[in-house]
Enzyme design. Sequence first.
Site, PDB file in Angstrom:
ATOM      1  CE  LYS A 133      40.092  98.257 -18.900  1.00  0.00           C
ATOM      2  NZ  LYS A 133      40.562  98.036 -17.502  1.00  0.00           N
ATOM      3  N   GLY A 194      46.525  93.639 -11.242  1.00  0.00           N
ATOM      4  CA  GLY A 194      46.578  93.444  -9.802  1.00  0.00           C
ATOM      5  C   GLY A 194      47.902  92.960  -9.270  1.00  0.00           C
ATOM      6  CB  ALA A 220      46.827  95.885 -16.023  1.00  0.00           C
TER       7      ALA A 220
END
Length: 297
Positions: A133, A194, A220
């Site tokens: 990734k 986050g 995300a």
Amino acid sequence: MPSNVPENNHAAHSLLLGMSGAKIFQGLMNMTQLDPLIIAGKAYQSRLLVGTGKYADFKQTREAIDQSGAEIVTVAIRRTNIGQNASEPSLLEFLPPSQFTYLPNTAGCYTADDAVRTLRLARELLDGHQLVKLEVLGDPHTLFPNMPETLAAAKTLVADGFEVMVYCTDDPIQCRMLEDIGCVAVMPLASLIGSGMGILNPWNLKLIIDQSHVPVLVDAGVGTASDAAIAMELGCDGVLMNTAIAGAQNPVLMASAMKKGVQAGREAFLAGRVPRKTYQAAPSSPTSGLITPSAST
């Protein structure tokens, strides 16, 4: 064929035709087997990819991963011990590579050179592992991707034989460029890493999904199971998350919820939702054969 239209949908749907009762459950199980996530030529039954950071310890990490059903787990090479420090506990002891597909990532990298160097180290530590990734950040406050550096790193890594899954903006043009470079999956953010804000721009995601010939995964911003379900209902091929599970009050229970959300969203996408009808109702009961008042005499 765009990635959000599996070639085997008709076969999957046909399993449910004529079924009733207990056979429906088995039909759904078989449909899942016929609808794997294909990344770099390898099939995975789970469409949920889970990060291994931010848990209380490696034991909780393993428990959460087990409940999520994930087969692919991401590892931040700069932050997680996978053999770099022989005197410390290693993630490899709790999540053996024989049981899971590792996805080393470049979390914390802000230049293409740093990202490339980090993934070459990961390849050495994991005995030639090629699936990675890529993320190259542009700002420590927002963790938004730096796309010029991401594109540069992607070119180098693909040329070096890596199979690159790439964290990127939800810009359809940039995603097309990454696919053209040779990335095996594009992973646009739903919202900031986050943040738990969910999918803020479903229209851009849909544009990316409709044009892509490689898997599209939301990466995300997912905060709860309904966010994961929405991503899958839009036609995403999968969802990658870490904070949404590890940061929950009960990470193990949230991992289970995320598994169900991804599965429900995928089944809803395959089933095909009813069309939206602005300002137009459609009765669910028959309109013929209604009992009418008898004429007064």
